[in-house]
Write a protein that holds these residues in place. Structure first.
Motif, PDB file in Angstrom:
ATOM      1  N   GLU A   1      42.524  18.367  37.838  1.00 25.55           N
ATOM      2  CA  GLU A   1      41.828  18.718  39.085  1.00 25.55           C
ATOM      3  C   GLU A   1      42.579  19.776  39.878  1.00 25.55           C
ATOM      4  OE1 GLU A   1      40.344  16.455  43.197  1.00 25.55           O
ATOM      5  OE2 GLU A   1      40.889  15.279  41.415  1.00 25.55           O
ATOM      6  N   ALA A   2      43.910  19.712  39.851  1.00 25.09           N
ATOM      7  CA  ALA A   2      44.703  20.690  40.601  1.00 25.09           C
ATOM      8  C   ALA A   2      44.533  22.082  40.021  1.00 25.09           C
ATOM      9  CB  ALA A   2      46.180  20.282  40.598  1.00 25.09           C
ATOM     10  N   ILE A   3      44.562  22.191  38.696  1.00 25.59           N
ATOM     11  CA  ILE A   3      44.368  23.489  38.052  1.00 25.59           C
ATOM     12  C   ILE A   3      42.964  24.010  38.333  1.00 25.59           C
ATOM     13  CG2 ILE A   3      44.136  24.641  35.809  1.00 25.59           C
ATOM     14  CD1 ILE A   3      46.493  22.982  34.824  1.00 25.59           C
ATOM     15  N   ALA A   4      41.989  23.132  38.292  1.00 29.71           N
ATOM     16  CA  ALA A   4      40.613  23.543  38.570  1.00 29.71           C
ATOM     17  C   ALA A   4      40.500  24.146  39.966  1.00 29.71           C
ATOM     18  CB  ALA A   4      39.670  22.352  38.434  1.00 29.71           C
ATOM     19  N   SER A   5      41.220  23.583  40.925  1.00 31.88           N
ATOM     20  CA  SER A   5      41.164  24.106  42.293  1.00 31.88           C
ATOM     21  C   SER A   5      41.814  25.474  42.400  1.00 31.88           C
ATOM     22  CB  SER A   5      41.842  23.134  43.264  1.00 31.88           C
ATOM     23  OG  SER A   5      43.241  23.084  43.037  1.00 31.88           O
ATOM     24  N   GLY A   6      42.666  25.792  41.426  1.00 34.62           N
ATOM     25  CA  GLY A   6      43.347  27.078  41.449  1.00 34.62           C
ATOM     26  C   GLY A   6      42.531  28.231  40.903  1.00 34.62           C
ATOM     27  N   VAL A   7      41.414  27.939  40.233  1.00 33.09           N
ATOM     28  CA  VAL A   7      40.603  28.998  39.631  1.00 33.09           C
ATOM     29  C   VAL A   7      39.953  29.841  40.718  1.00 33.09           C
ATOM     30  CG1 VAL A   7      38.639  29.521  38.144  1.00 33.09           C
ATOM     31  CG2 VAL A   7      40.176  27.628  37.558  1.00 33.09           C
ATOM     32  N   ASN A   8      40.216  31.139  40.696  1.00 30.63           N
ATOM     33  CA  ASN A   8      39.609  32.065  41.652  1.00 30.63           C
ATOM     34  C   ASN A   8      38.497  32.886  41.016  1.00 30.63           C
ATOM     35  OD1 ASN A   8      41.891  33.069  44.286  1.00 30.63           O
ATOM     36  ND2 ASN A   8      41.756  31.101  43.256  1.00 30.63           N
ATOM     37  N   VAL A   9      38.713  33.354  39.776  1.00 29.45           N
ATOM     38  CA  VAL A   9      37.731  34.181  39.081  1.00 29.45           C
ATOM     39  C   VAL A   9      37.549  33.636  37.663  1.00 29.45           C
ATOM     40  CG1 VAL A   9      37.175  36.486  38.213  1.00 29.45           C
ATOM     41  CG2 VAL A   9      38.316  36.233  40.425  1.00 29.45           C
ATOM     42  N   ARG A  10      36.268  33.522  37.271  1.00 29.98           N
ATOM     43  CA  ARG A  10      35.962  33.025  35.922  1.00 29.98           C
ATOM     44  C   ARG A  10      34.616  33.595  35.467  1.00 29.98           C
ATOM     45  NH1 ARG A  10      35.336  26.647  33.999  1.00 29.98           N
ATOM     46  NH2 ARG A  10      35.589  27.048  31.759  1.00 29.98           N
ATOM     47  N   ASP A  11      34.595  34.075  34.242  1.00 33.62           N
ATOM     48  CA  ASP A  11      33.349  34.614  33.661  1.00 33.62           C
ATOM     49  C   ASP A  11      32.705  35.659  34.573  1.00 33.62           C
ATOM     50  OD1 ASP A  11      33.650  32.931  31.458  1.00 33.62           O
ATOM     51  OD2 ASP A  11      32.535  31.312  32.423  1.00 33.62           O
ATOM     52  N   HIS A  12      33.516  36.574  35.072  1.00 37.28           N
ATOM     53  CA  HIS A  12      33.048  37.683  35.922  1.00 37.28           C
ATOM     54  C   HIS A  12      32.553  37.224  37.292  1.00 37.28           C
ATOM     55  CE1 HIS A  12      33.250  40.488  32.505  1.00 37.28           C
ATOM     56  NE2 HIS A  12      32.697  39.531  31.787  1.00 37.28           N
ATOM     57  N   GLN A  13      32.818  35.978  37.655  1.00 35.42           N
ATOM     58  CA  GLN A  13      32.334  35.450  38.928  1.00 35.42           C
ATOM     59  C   GLN A  13      33.503  35.037  39.826  1.00 35.42           C
ATOM     60  OE1 GLN A  13      28.970  35.326  39.723  1.00 35.42           O
ATOM     61  NE2 GLN A  13      28.684  36.387  37.759  1.00 35.42           N
ATOM     62  N   LEU A  14      33.346  35.281  41.115  1.00 33.87           N
ATOM     63  CA  LEU A  14      34.296  34.783  42.107  1.00 33.87           C
ATOM     64  C   LEU A  14      33.884  33.352  42.430  1.00 33.87           C
ATOM     65  CD1 LEU A  14      36.666  35.457  44.005  1.00 33.87           C
ATOM     66  CD2 LEU A  14      34.980  36.273  45.666  1.00 33.87           C
ATOM     67  N   VAL A  15      34.720  32.383  42.066  1.00 37.38           N
ATOM     68  CA  VAL A  15      34.280  30.987  42.108  1.00 37.38           C
ATOM     69  C   VAL A  15      34.966  30.141  43.176  1.00 37.38           C
ATOM     70  CG1 VAL A  15      33.614  31.011  39.675  1.00 37.38           C
ATOM     71  CG2 VAL A  15      35.926  30.302  40.294  1.00 37.38           C
ATOM     72  N   HIS A  16      36.115  30.575  43.688  1.00 37.70           N
ATOM     73  CA  HIS A  16      36.781  29.727  44.681  1.00 37.70           C
ATOM     74  C   HIS A  16      35.998  29.770  45.986  1.00 37.70           C
ATOM     75  CE1 HIS A  16      39.778  28.056  47.400  1.00 37.70           C
ATOM     76  NE2 HIS A  16      40.385  27.574  46.325  1.00 37.70           N
ATOM     77  N   PRO A  17      35.585  28.621  46.520  1.00 35.99           N
ATOM     78  CA  PRO A  17      34.708  28.598  47.702  1.00 35.99           C
ATOM     79  C   PRO A  17      35.275  29.341  48.903  1.00 35.99           C
ATOM     80  CG  PRO A  17      34.843  26.422  46.702  1.00 35.99           C
ATOM     81  CD  PRO A  17      35.856  27.262  46.015  1.00 35.99           C
ATOM     82  N   ALA A  18      36.571  29.152  49.197  1.00 34.99           N
ATOM     83  CA  ALA A  18      37.136  29.797  50.368  1.00 34.99           C
ATOM     84  C   ALA A  18      37.191  31.306  50.230  1.00 34.99           C
ATOM     85  CB  ALA A  18      38.553  29.248  50.625  1.00 34.99           C
ATOM     86  N   VAL A  19      37.533  31.775  49.029  1.00 33.26           N
ATOM     87  CA  VAL A  19      37.590  33.218  48.813  1.00 33.26           C
ATOM     88  C   VAL A  19      36.184  33.815  48.818  1.00 33.26           C
ATOM     89  CG1 VAL A  19      38.459  35.064  47.319  1.00 33.26           C
ATOM     90  CG2 VAL A  19      39.699  32.894  47.452  1.00 33.26           C
ATOM     91  N   ARG A  20      35.213  33.070  48.304  1.00 35.76           N
ATOM     92  CA  ARG A  20      33.829  33.543  48.320  1.00 35.76           C
ATOM     93  C   ARG A  20      33.333  33.742  49.746  1.00 35.76           C
ATOM     94  NH1 ARG A  20      30.297  29.686  44.714  1.00 35.76           N
ATOM     95  NH2 ARG A  20      28.655  30.966  45.656  1.00 35.76           N
ATOM     96  N   GLU A  21      33.790  32.903  50.662  1.00 35.29           N
ATOM     97  CA  GLU A  21      33.385  33.060  52.055  1.00 35.29           C
ATOM     98  C   GLU A  21      33.882  34.371  52.645  1.00 35.29           C
ATOM     99  OE1 GLU A  21      34.174  29.905  54.758  1.00 35.29           O
ATOM    100  OE2 GLU A  21      33.386  28.344  53.443  1.00 35.29           O
ATOM    101  N   VAL A  22      35.072  34.794  52.176  1.00 35.33           N
ATOM    102  CA  VAL A  22      35.641  36.057  52.661  1.00 35.33           C
ATOM    103  C   VAL A  22      34.826  37.232  52.156  1.00 35.33           C
ATOM    104  CG1 VAL A  22      37.681  37.546  52.636  1.00 35.33           C
ATOM    105  CG2 VAL A  22      37.952  35.049  52.801  1.00 35.33           C
ATOM    106  N   PHE A  23      34.432  37.163  50.864  1.00 34.60           N
ATOM    107  CA  PHE A  23      33.684  38.251  50.239  1.00 34.60           C
ATOM    108  C   PHE A  23      32.265  37.770  49.938  1.00 34.60           C
ATOM    109  CE2 PHE A  23      38.145  38.886  48.760  1.00 34.60           C
ATOM    110  CZ  PHE A  23      38.414  40.026  49.483  1.00 34.60           C
ATOM    111  N   GLY A  24      31.497  37.560  50.950  1.00 33.09           N
ATOM    112  CA  GLY A  24      30.147  37.014  50.772  1.00 33.09           C
ATOM    113  C   GLY A  24      29.223  37.908  49.997  1.00 33.09           C
ATOM    114  N   ASP A  25      29.556  39.226  49.907  1.00 30.78           N
ATOM    115  CA  ASP A  25      28.660  40.152  49.224  1.00 30.78           C
ATOM    116  C   ASP A  25      29.003  40.353  47.762  1.00 30.78           C
ATOM    117  OD1 ASP A  25      31.055  41.327  50.019  1.00 30.78           O
ATOM    118  OD2 ASP A  25      30.213  43.342  50.087  1.00 30.78           O
ATOM    119  N   LEU A  26      30.045  39.663  47.258  1.00 33.02           N
ATOM    120  CA  LEU A  26      30.429  39.823  45.856  1.00 33.02           C
ATOM    121  C   LEU A  26      29.750  38.777  44.976  1.00 33.02           C
ATOM    122  CD1 LEU A  26      34.238  40.662  46.058  1.00 33.02           C
ATOM    123  CD2 LEU A  26      32.333  42.204  45.668  1.00 33.02           C
TER     124      LEU A  26
END
Length: 363
Positions: A338-363
């Motif tokens: 679970e800890a590693i899963a929370s660390g994923v920021n980008v996967r399969d060409h997608q921005l997946v981390h919820p907090a980072v996605r909020e920063v870049f809402g248009d990506l």
């Protein structure tokens, strides 16, 4: 799994992703580690040190980068974006990313398709950040160490000795944030004999800090009015605000900086996420400071890189268990841990981390 360790190229970044001790442990588990030549030299580790523990020293950064898993310390710089191309979802990048302040890097990672896992967002079920904490301890302690140095008149500061002397009052240290960084900053400032004030919005954290420091620190609930009253009195202002994956709140305006004493010093440890002081911008170890309204600003985002031997060893003590899990399970580790899963920021060409996605809402 084959693991690559490139040499860090950020200005005066002397840390290295894996120490010889970590390479030995990985080798004993059947993994191969390819270390770019001189990658560990700044931390005191020679190429021969890596060879003696079974590592393979390679002459080219490209060879280190082409491995199925790449372990670094700092985020890839534009000069390294080319190594990300053609990565595909089977390749792993494990390092500090701090994407909230790095739109260009975020786009490069998404375009590459690489699986990017950020140290700073690996989070345990109880909320702790095990891979951010060791560098936060070091950065917090260094913030006051550097602040005291730049308060010296030859460095452009006010000429204030934080501890004072008999008959002369000590300097004032104001710390915005009572987390790991703020706590460690306070620890050093108290040791120097300074007057210390910590601001935080978490009452439980303030209660904990009272048990830790007692009356040696003034603990205040963080409000805009309280900060506006304290900042102009500060000889050293330490920004220590953290919001997981996001830019920290702007706590000190340009106008408030203008009200500070000439020669006062600001050290914003949150600069790698955008900073909590309006006038802060990233600097480098080569040119660490600049002036705004006669206030000296220190904005080096990789502060622990100045003490690389300590920092590399401390970081590796925390990252190695996760490196082992990723090396043995690959991308499947995301489902296993679970800890590693929370660390994923980008996967399969997608921005997946919820907090980072909020920063870049248009990506």
């Amino acid at each position: 799994m084959d693991i690559g360790v490139p040499r860090e190229i950020k200005d005066r970044e002397f840390r290295v992703g894996l120490s010889p001790q970590s390479v030995r442990v990985l080798g004993d588990r059947g993994h191969r580690v390819f270390v770019e030549t001189q990658a560990g030299l700044g931390s005191g580790f020679t190429d021969e040190d890596y060879r003696q523990v079974g590592g393979t020293v390679v002459e080219s950064a490209a060879v280190a980068w082409e491995q199925p898993m790449v372990v670094k310390v700092k985020e890839p710089l534009p000069e390294e974006y080319g190594f990300l191309k053609g990565s595909g979802g089977d390749r792993l990048l494990f390092t500090y990313l701090h994407l909230a302040a790095e739109r260009e890097l975020t786009e490069a990672l998404m375009e590459s398709g690489i699986l990017a896992i950020a140290y700073e967002t690996v989070q345990l079920p109880d909320g702790r950040l095990p891979l951010l904490a060791p560098m936060s301890v070091i950065a917090g302690r260094l913030s006051v160490q550097f602040g005291a140095h730049f308060l010296e008149r030859p460095q452009g500061g006010r000429g204030v000795l934080l501890g004072g002397v008999p008959g002369v009052p000590p300097g004032n240290v104001v710390i915005l944030g009572g987390g790991v960084v703020g706590t460690e900053a306070a620890r050093v400032a108290i040791g120097l004999g300074a007057r210390v004030r910590i601001f935080d919005i978490n009452l439980d954290r303030l209660s904990y800090l009272e048990t830790l420091f007692g009356s040696r620190v003034e603990l205040q609930y963080s409000t805009s009015l309280a900060i506006e009253a304290a900042v102009p009195e500060a000889d050293l202002l330490v920004g220590a605000a953290l919001v997981l994956g996001r830019k920290p709140p702007m706590l000190v305006s340009r106008e408030l900086v203008h009200r500070m004493k000439p020669g006062a010093v600001i050290v914003d440890v949150a600069v790698d996420q955008g900073g909590c002081i309006e006038t802060i911008r990233p600097t480098s170890h080569t040119e660490p400071t600049y002036l705004v309204s006669d206030v000296l600003h220190y904005g080096v985002p990789n502060m622990p890189g100045s003490v690389p031997r300590t920092a590399t060893q401390s970081l590796n003590h925390s990252t190695l268990p996760y490196v082992l899990t990723l090396a043995e399970a690959g991308a499947k580790a995301i489902e296993m841990d679970e800890a590693i899963a929370s660390g994923v920021n980008v996967r399969d060409h997608q921005l997946v981390h919820p907090a980072v996605r909020e920063v870049f809402g248009d990506l």
